[in-house]
Scaffold this active site. Sequence first.
Site, PDB file in Angstrom:
ATOM      1  N   ASN A  50       0.826  -1.210   0.000  1.00  0.00           N
ATOM      2  CA  ASN A  50       0.000   0.000   0.000  1.00  0.00           C
ATOM      3  C   ASN A  50       0.861   1.262   0.000  1.00  0.00           C
ATOM      4  OD1 ASN A  50      -2.580  -0.940  -0.152  1.00  0.00           O
ATOM      5  ND2 ASN A  50      -2.962  -0.914   2.054  1.00  0.00           N
TER       6      ASN A  50
ATOM      7  N   CYS B 121       1.207   6.528   8.637  1.00  0.00           N
ATOM      8  CA  CYS B 121       2.544   7.121   8.616  1.00  0.00           C
ATOM      9  C   CYS B 121       3.087   7.000   7.203  1.00  0.00           C
ATOM     10  CB  CYS B 121       3.434   6.368   9.604  1.00  0.00           C
ATOM     11  SG  CYS B 121       5.160   6.859   9.566  1.00  0.00           S
TER      12      CYS B 121
ATOM     13  N   HIS C 291       2.709   2.251   2.331  1.00  0.00           N
ATOM     14  CA  HIS C 291       2.715   2.818   3.668  1.00  0.00           C
ATOM     15  C   HIS C 291       3.695   2.040   4.533  1.00  0.00           C
ATOM     16  CE1 HIS C 291      -1.542   4.058   2.592  1.00  0.00           C
ATOM     17  NE2 HIS C 291      -0.759   5.104   2.508  1.00  0.00           N
TER      18      HIS C 291
END
Lengths: 392, 392
Positions: free
Chosen positions: A269, A306, A271
């Site tokens: 993803n 994050c 991430h």
Amino acid sequence: MAAAFSCPVFLPSTFSYNENRYHGRIKIKINATSSTKVKTLNEIAGAGKGSSSLATSTEIGHLSQEQIRQRIPTKKQLVDPYRQGLIIERGVGYRQTVVVRSYEVGPYKTATLESLLNLFQETALNHVWMSGLLSNGFGATHGMVRNNLIWVVSRMQVQVDHYPIWGEVLEIDTWVGASGKNGMRRDWLIRSQATGITYARATSTWVMMNEKTRRLSKMPEEVRDEISPWFIDKRAINEDVPEKIVKLDDNARYVNSDLKPKRSDLDMNHHVNNVKYVRWMLETIPDKFLESHQLSGIVLEYRRECGSSDRVQSLCQPDEDETLTNGVEQSLLKNMILTPGIMEGNGYLGPLDVKSYGYTHLLQIKGDSKNEEIVRGRTRWRKKLSTLPYSS
Amino acid sequence: MAAAFSCPVFLPSTFSYNENRYHGRIKIKINATSSTKVKTLNEIAGAGKGSSSLATSTEIGHLSQEQIRQRIPTKKQLVDPYRQGLIIERGVGYRQTVVVRSYEVGPYKTATLESLLNLFQETALNHVWMSGLLSNGFGATHGMVRNNLIWVVSRMQVQVDHYPIWGEVLEIDTWVGASGKNGMRRDWLIRSQATGITYARATSTWVMMNEKTRRLSKMPEEVRDEISPWFIDKRAINEDVPEKIVKLDDNARYVNSDLKPKRSDLDMNHHVNNVKYVRWMLETIPDKFLESHQLSGIVLEYRRECGSSDRVQSLCQPDEDETLTNGVEQSLLKNMILTPGIMEGNGYLGPLDVKSYGYTHLLQIKGDSKNEEIVRGRTRWRKKLSTLPYSS
């Protein structure tokens, strides 16, 4: 184009071991040691479309290659011999047999918490894979992709009674259930295949986020229709009142600042993967404590994603008072009394010792004006009986 | 005590998928959902020794528990249904079928080099596991343990033509051969299970070290007698003259200092795992280059072990001149021409582009008076055709 893969080749119910086994292989003559006649994947893709085995079409887009190589089922599968997975629980639960690999264990030959979290992710995705609902994303269903929705985890709780060791065969069960009106719960149980003893249990809650706006979303009816037939009303962890995790501030005892996500920390993803968060949390605890204690439970509350450019700060605070006061700890205590073998130290199961130690955690992005929470956590620990290596 | 495990329970040649399958389970009545009658692992260990199934002995040491849980074969096994492994090549090679897991891929859904290195380690150990020679160490045979010897890797070379993607089924072959008088070579081939196309090949050389003195050792006769029947004279990579890797100094273009091994970087040998070394090397290359290039080959020359208290410095230097001059690069170039599909970018195989880029690497321990080399390396890279994510 996808029609060519609507019936992926899975071997039914037996897995034949044969040195020259080529079941399920696309029938193109490949001589891997001959250097001049090797077919490219492009050519294979052409052949997979139904053209002759000598097709040399190079017009195939990468999606068809991806489909040939991944073979995501478009219909429900009951068994997957490659993943050693099968559908259980009247057709809606999933069980996978795995062997603890050499690189999934730490210095004491026991599986690390990270490895267990990785296996939770893997079995969850394989469950969706088997369901025929998996679209080409990170666990998203076809209906979710049509609505630009992705899954985000809001809470995760893991209890580890026994750490599996290198080479041990495990059975991991996972299933999903409703969580409020718009969420989903996913649970896991890890058992020893040899004895049936439960080693670890976990539960998590998930909500949907719009991939573009990054805002949480209601569950659309078409998605509910896809997933709700898979819901089971069963819990891996019984917890009456979820524990509230206090927010740490700059007065926390231990602080690790300027943590930077690296390229290798990014998942599909794009991430920072949740498992990385846990590593940052645990690395903030002093080595001296980690050497003499073993993690028995963890609760994570996710607040914010994050990104790869964020600078992260990890705070943690040991409990001042070692008395067991709140919900999670009491349920942990109960569990310990019922399972006398819980006090595992390096594979040796010794006498009952109910004393446990707690830490509160916070990961946050340090901003100029204010900080932004990524995840709050609680960890529980038990004393190791021995700090010697498992073997030798 | 080991006698109880001389005949581990492996299912021969078929792997039956059955929801209530308990083949191979130690026959003790376990009711995992009942909270009061769960047997502890100590009790199971007692039963495993041949006492009655109600044995409650707690005198069993942790070794017997470990043996029950690991079930390392003491005789040669031809198949292992749990590991999906089988002995091939007239009884001395090993093949394992694996599925690329969700956490083994990076942001582009392709397996990372780290994951490939992990799978090499895993299949090598499983090869020894199947041979019946594995003692309770990190790949050491019974004869090695009797002589206090452990394996240390001196050189590793990997070529990656195609990166496997998430969910893809792979076949990994591995075998060993002689390397000089006292060493061993271990090779690997990774193929697509669906097409038979070779994705990656690797070779490594190993020598023996005395665990106590930390000095290299000759191969004792009893160890040669154990392993030499397994030697095959076949090579995964044909390399006439091994490339010499120059030693970098403080003038290197990119330097990353003060790298600290973390607890999670230690493996079963209580050393920083080789895979971690590669991560430190690659992280020193600028992000901008990594984003637009894909690793096609790596050579590592190991000089010294790295302990948990060492502070490590990673240096790297891009080739000034992009002409291909030395042995490895020429063999790589040859390989590229013979395999037109080598230029993979995110799963898309485009037109032939022979241009490749090289980096020289050094990891060293920064000392007060002098530095100590841990590993020298060379990496080769090809340009990605697209920097877009694999899907979406």
